[in-house]
Design a protein around this motif. Sequence first.
Motif, PDB file in Angstrom:
ATOM      1  N   ARG A  96       7.991  -8.484 -11.531  1.00  0.00           N
ATOM      2  CA  ARG A  96       7.436  -7.373 -10.769  1.00  0.00           C
ATOM      3  C   ARG A  96       8.453  -6.930  -9.722  1.00  0.00           C
ATOM      4  NH1 ARG A  96       1.031  -9.033  -9.715  1.00  0.00           N
ATOM      5  NH2 ARG A  96       0.675  -9.979 -11.774  1.00  0.00           N
ATOM      6  N   GLN A 132      -0.550  -2.460  -4.710  1.00  0.00           N
ATOM      7  CA  GLN A 132       0.050  -3.384  -5.676  1.00  0.00           C
ATOM      8  C   GLN A 132       0.008  -4.796  -5.108  1.00  0.00           C
ATOM      9  OE1 GLN A 132       3.722  -0.683  -5.927  1.00  0.00           O
ATOM     10  NE2 GLN A 132       3.709  -1.652  -7.957  1.00  0.00           N
ATOM     11  N   GLU A 133      -0.257  -5.764  -5.989  1.00  0.00           N
ATOM     12  CA  GLU A 133      -0.355  -7.159  -5.565  1.00  0.00           C
ATOM     13  C   GLU A 133       0.846  -7.951  -6.082  1.00  0.00           C
ATOM     14  OE1 GLU A 133      -4.006  -8.954  -6.715  1.00  0.00           O
ATOM     15  OE2 GLU A 133      -5.267  -7.400  -5.786  1.00  0.00           O
ATOM     16  N   PHE A 134       1.361  -8.826  -5.222  1.00  0.00           N
ATOM     17  CA  PHE A 134       2.492  -9.691  -5.571  1.00  0.00           C
ATOM     18  C   PHE A 134       2.160 -11.120  -5.126  1.00  0.00           C
ATOM     19  CE2 PHE A 134       4.061  -5.414  -4.930  1.00  0.00           C
ATOM     20  CZ  PHE A 134       4.858  -5.199  -6.040  1.00  0.00           C
ATOM     21  N   TYR A 141       0.850  -1.204   0.000  1.00  0.00           N
ATOM     22  CA  TYR A 141       0.000   0.000   0.000  1.00  0.00           C
ATOM     23  C   TYR A 141       0.873   1.238   0.000  1.00  0.00           C
ATOM     24  CZ  TYR A 141      -2.986   3.743   1.750  1.00  0.00           C
ATOM     25  OH  TYR A 141      -3.653   4.938   1.900  1.00  0.00           O
ATOM     26  N   ARG A 142       0.633   2.122  -0.965  1.00  0.00           N
ATOM     27  CA  ARG A 142       1.305   3.405  -1.041  1.00  0.00           C
ATOM     28  C   ARG A 142       0.276   4.498  -0.744  1.00  0.00           C
ATOM     29  NH1 ARG A 142       6.708   2.302  -0.883  1.00  0.00           N
ATOM     30  NH2 ARG A 142       7.408   1.062  -2.661  1.00  0.00           N
ATOM     31  N   LYS A 173      -2.431   3.847  -3.701  1.00  0.00           N
ATOM     32  CA  LYS A 173      -2.638   2.672  -4.539  1.00  0.00           C
ATOM     33  C   LYS A 173      -2.220   1.411  -3.791  1.00  0.00           C
ATOM     34  CE  LYS A 173       1.872   3.051  -6.799  1.00  0.00           C
ATOM     35  NZ  LYS A 173       2.587   3.141  -8.095  1.00  0.00           N
ATOM     36  N   PHE A 181       9.368  -3.919  -6.396  1.00  0.00           N
ATOM     37  CA  PHE A 181       8.978  -2.832  -5.505  1.00  0.00           C
ATOM     38  C   PHE A 181      10.124  -2.547  -4.547  1.00  0.00           C
ATOM     39  CE2 PHE A 181       7.721  -6.564  -3.095  1.00  0.00           C
ATOM     40  CZ  PHE A 181       8.024  -6.250  -1.776  1.00  0.00           C
TER      41      PHE A 181
END
Length: 357
Positions: A79, A50-52, A38-39, A48, A81
């Motif tokens: 991907r 993001q899913e990993f 979560y950002r 936003k 981060f």
Amino acid sequence: MEIPDLVRDALGGEDVELGVNLGDEDVVCLTPTRTLLYRAEGLLSDEKVQEFPHDVEWLDVKEGRRKTKFILEYVEGTRKFGVPSNRDGAVLELLLTGILRAGGVTDPDESVVGAFRFSELVLIVTDKRVVRHIGSAVWTEDFEEYPFSDLTGLSFEEGNVATEVVLEIGGRPKRIKTPNEQARKVQQVVENAVFDFFDVGSLEELNASIGVDAGEKAESDDSGGGSDIDIGGGIDPLVSDDEDTSPSIDGPTASGSSGSSETTAKTASRSRNDGESDAASGTAERRERTTDTGDSPSSTTESTTRSRQSGAASQRDLDAVESQLGELTTAVQRHNELLEKQQRTIEKLIEELREGR
């Protein structure tokens, strides 16, 4: 830790099991199948998620001065981060918890309690096992696991540079080398996990309760027991998998050098004694000859001179032996230095082979 609304919306019926606060309201959350990043809203970006997913092919980590980047490789692509460097350890443990579960390495209720990176060795400690991965990436399918349920002994052997974690599995040692500057932390994490698993309070109590008896251990050793080639150990065998026996290098050792010096010293001592005995015997014989034949004082003087010359010759022999002893001692010392240099070279070669250079 408060779960942001946007994360709750992305859960899809799953629960958040673990979370790591990254600062500035950013968080990383673990669910049974995914890691969610979560950002929070910033000056230049909206909030936003993001899913990993955890079904990764491999995981790698790139450390920077301020940020650490996590790279997850999937069948369909890659991907990435980044997180602050001071939080990368906690995030790595969270990620590995999900990845190990997804890969069937750990149980659904099993969590990572410690993860350590030493060059190309990654040591993962869960509440039920130790997992070891060797390679340039942090995680692939090339790993080994040592369940606590199979543990028959635990010890830590400290060396000048590294400390070995020795896990006995069925009486056979598995050695994992850790740098001394981090060895205390590794030992603490491993001990805490194992002690909790067996409900004991000390290393002595643990080994007394789980150790195999002497008969079983001897049978294991006789059957060619031993562990595979590990990062641990000074010079581990490249073919044999017996880690109980320290390897040796053909040729004289320090003890062999001592034996050679002792033998040479005995030779010198015998030569000295023989020389003194010969001189004494010659003097006695000349005295007896002088008495029997009534030699004049002039003859006695000549006999004394010959005796001194004989003694001088014996002294020269002794000096020669002592000189040879000195040369032998120097040669032995030089040979030992060469052996030590060869041993260091072999250790470096083994280390580079294990690192896949």
